[in-house]
Design an enzyme around this catalytic site. Structure first.
Site, PDB file in Angstrom:
ATOM      1  N   ASP A   1      33.393   3.861  61.621  1.00 13.46           N
ATOM      2  CA  ASP A   1      34.225   3.415  62.735  1.00 13.46           C
ATOM      3  C   ASP A   1      33.510   3.715  64.055  1.00 13.46           C
ATOM      4  O   ASP A   1      32.384   4.220  64.065  1.00 13.46           O
ATOM      5  CB  ASP A   1      35.567   4.160  62.712  1.00 13.46           C
ATOM      6  CG  ASP A   1      36.416   3.767  61.514  1.00 13.46           C
ATOM      7  OD1 ASP A   1      36.198   2.679  60.962  1.00 13.46           O
ATOM      8  OD2 ASP A   1      37.299   4.561  61.138  1.00 13.46           O
TER       9      ASP A   1
ATOM     10  N   LYS B   1      36.888  -0.197  65.541  1.00  8.83           N
ATOM     11  CA  LYS B   1      37.703  -0.881  66.530  1.00  8.83           C
ATOM     12  C   LYS B   1      37.316  -0.359  67.901  1.00  8.83           C
ATOM     13  O   LYS B   1      37.162   0.838  68.106  1.00  8.83           O
ATOM     14  CB  LYS B   1      39.183  -0.610  66.257  1.00  8.83           C
ATOM     15  CG  LYS B   1      40.129  -1.228  67.271  1.00  8.83           C
ATOM     16  CD  LYS B   1      41.577  -0.907  66.933  1.00  8.83           C
ATOM     17  CE  LYS B   1      41.919   0.529  67.241  1.00  8.83           C
ATOM     18  NZ  LYS B   1      43.355   0.815  67.132  1.00  8.83           N
TER      19      LYS B   1
ATOM     20  N   MET C   1      47.402   8.831  69.236  1.00 11.30           N
ATOM     21  CA  MET C   1      47.415   7.378  69.408  1.00 11.30           C
ATOM     22  C   MET C   1      48.701   6.877  70.057  1.00 11.30           C
ATOM     23  O   MET C   1      49.264   5.863  69.650  1.00 11.30           O
ATOM     24  CB  MET C   1      47.213   6.680  68.053  1.00 11.30           C
ATOM     25  CG  MET C   1      45.926   7.072  67.355  1.00 11.30           C
ATOM     26  SD  MET C   1      45.742   6.344  65.719  1.00 11.30           S
ATOM     27  CE  MET C   1      47.009   7.230  64.797  1.00 11.30           C
TER      28      MET C   1
END
Length: 507
Positions: A37, A59, A174
């Site tokens: 990632d 991402k 998050m």
């Protein structure tokens, strides 16, 4: 299953390279395929072996590179092909990292897999912000939840009514984009509006930033500060402990972005020293070391090194190449005979001592001219000297020793060439984010950096390890901002700390 490889679901930790586990490092080093990632420590990619296939599936800024079902397919397919696959994920793979889903896919496919836990930002982030998630004076329990749920579920699994009533510290990940909604839900369900809350962005890295507020004020503060993800939030009275134990953000180079241009193999000492002082280090190797143009001649000179009165080393690279070749030929260190050994500086001397050889001569000034001055105090007339050197270097040492009456042979141990690979994306990061300082440790690093054709970052300083490097900078049209008084890595590090002392951080 016996014919398949193994897939390792590995936690890469929260960002600080020093928080990566030994087991994670072992897995990365043996990986045939690395599926990763967006990592806070791209230097992890440098641990892979030659030929490792690197697949970025992460991402960035709301853009998904590869959907999760395709990631699952990749790791299963590669493992079934008999390869060792490392699925590298930030933090811990099983804490809101979808590691459980990937493990289930691997289990269903009947392939070998192993879970390697990592240090989660849920704990490390607050610790680096000076906030203990548990404290006897404040709480006896800890609750961790996610602020970002699967949007396709159509409902929330987070029971804010229960969370608002639950005692102890609450940590969520998050949730910056939904901060007003989350804090509002806490207050709506009975939480005290003036409950302390802290947000830490890019936790454990030199880009770390922490803001404080209450449930009632933090959303407005975050908007005013343009505070974006990735961040970890801590709710509870433990936040007040930051006033006493905030440690990470007080280090002398914290908030400074510094570029290291040494070779990938050599960057470690300088990079670690700067990181330990709080700097955000971008490793941008501009050169790499390759073998000498004439390998046979080099091998012959190494084999006959015992015939010389003096061995002169003018770089750690030369030391490493010489002794690696020597011990590939001889098993006994005594085969070197009894030549005296000279080193141009402490860095080179340190490398010699690693091979358990003593150094007889180190100049006061760690430059070629200083070495010649030191030899003027020795009687070397008619003595034989083997100078272990790079292919492309000034001839100050050879000419100076010859002028003193020595019989000098040049032993070309390596050559410096341009580094063409950039696996961590360091060049793009420098161009996009800029830097406070670019360091240069040799003329070669200067020449090859400017050969890249990159624009010099606005407001960026140039740090030089010594006068020869400084002269090369001037030839490139760049005046060195400072030069290390002591021309080695510790000296350069000390000069960097002195330069930044008292200077405000960049906005």
């Amino acid at each position: 299953m016996s014919n398949s490889g193994t897939c390792y679901l590995v936690g890469a930790g929260p960002g600080d390279l020093g928080l990566v586990t030994l087991r994670a490092k072992e897995c990365i080093e043996l990986a045939d395929v690395l599926v990763y990632d967006a990592l806070s420590s791209p230097e992890l990619l440098n641990w892979t072996k030659p030929g490792c296939e690197k697949l970025y599936v992460g991402k960035r800024a709301k853009f998904h590179s590869v959907p999760q079902d395709q990631i699952n397919g990749i790791i299963v397919e590669k493992t079934k092909a008999g390869l060792n696959v490392v699925r590298l994920k930030g933090g811990d793979p099983m804490i809101f990292g979808r590691g459980g889903e990937e493990a289930a896919e691997l289990a269903a496919a009947g392939v070998n897999f192993e879970i390697v836990p990592g240090i989660s930002s849920a704990i490390a982030g607050p610790a680096y912000a000076g906030i203990p998630v548990t404290h006897r004076d404040h709480n006896t329990q800890l609750t961790i939840f996610t602020g970002h749920e699967d949007p396709t579920k159509g409902f929330s699994s987070v029971d804010y009514a229960q969370l608002a009533k639950t005692p102890g510290t609450k940590v969520f990940l998050m949730g910056v984009a939904r901060l007003k909604e989350i804090t509002g839900a806490f207050i709506e369900h009975g939480a005290t509006p003036d409950t302390p809350i802290a947000l830490t962005r890019w936790a454990t890295t030199a880009s770390q930033k922490t803001i404080l507020g209450t449930l009632a004020t933090i959303a407005d503060i975050a908007e005013m500060e343009n505070f974006t993800s990735p961040a970890v939030a801590v709710i509870g009275p433990v936040v007040n402990e930051r006033q006493k134990i905030n440690w990470f953000e007080k280090r002398p180079l914290f908030g400074r972005r510094i570029v290291v241009t040494r070779t990938r193999e050599q960057a470690g000492e300088l990079s670690k020293g700067l990181r330990d002082l709080g700097a955000d280090v971008i490793e941008l190797p501009t050169i790499r070391i390759e073998g000498p143009p004439d390998r046979l001649e080099f091998a012959e000179l190494v084999t006959h090194a015992h015939e010389y009165d003096w061995l002169v080393f003018t770089s750690p690279n030369g030391v490493e190449r010489f002794f690696d070749a020597f011990f590939a030929t001889f098993e006994d260190a005594r085969s070197l005979g009894n030549p005296k050994i000279a080193a141009i500086g402490e860095g080179t001397a340190k490398k010699i001592r690693e091979y358990r050889f003593a150094v007889d001569l180190i100049p006061e000034r760690f430059v070629a001219e200083g070495l010649i001055d030191a030899f003027k105090k020795e009687d070397i007339e008619n003595l034989t000297v083997l100078w272990i050197k790079a292919h492309e270097t000034r001839d100050v040492v050879g000419e100076g020793l010859t002028a003193l009456g020595a019989i000098v042979d040049n032993c070309v141990a390596y050559r410096t060439v341009a580094e063409t690979e950039d696996p961590t994306g360091a060049r793009a990061r420098l161009e996009e984010e800029g830097a406070d300082l670019i360091t240069f440790t040799s003329s070669s690093t200067v020449e090859h950096f400017f050969a890249l054709g990159m624009d010099w970052p606005e407001g960026c300083a140039a740090g030089s390890i010594g006068p020869v490097t400084s002269d090369t900078l001037r030839k490139q049209g760049m005046k060195p901002t400072f030069e290390a008084p002591k021309h080695d890595i510790p000296g350069l590090t000390a000069a960097i700390v002195k330069y930044f002392k008292g200077k405000p951080l960049r906005e």
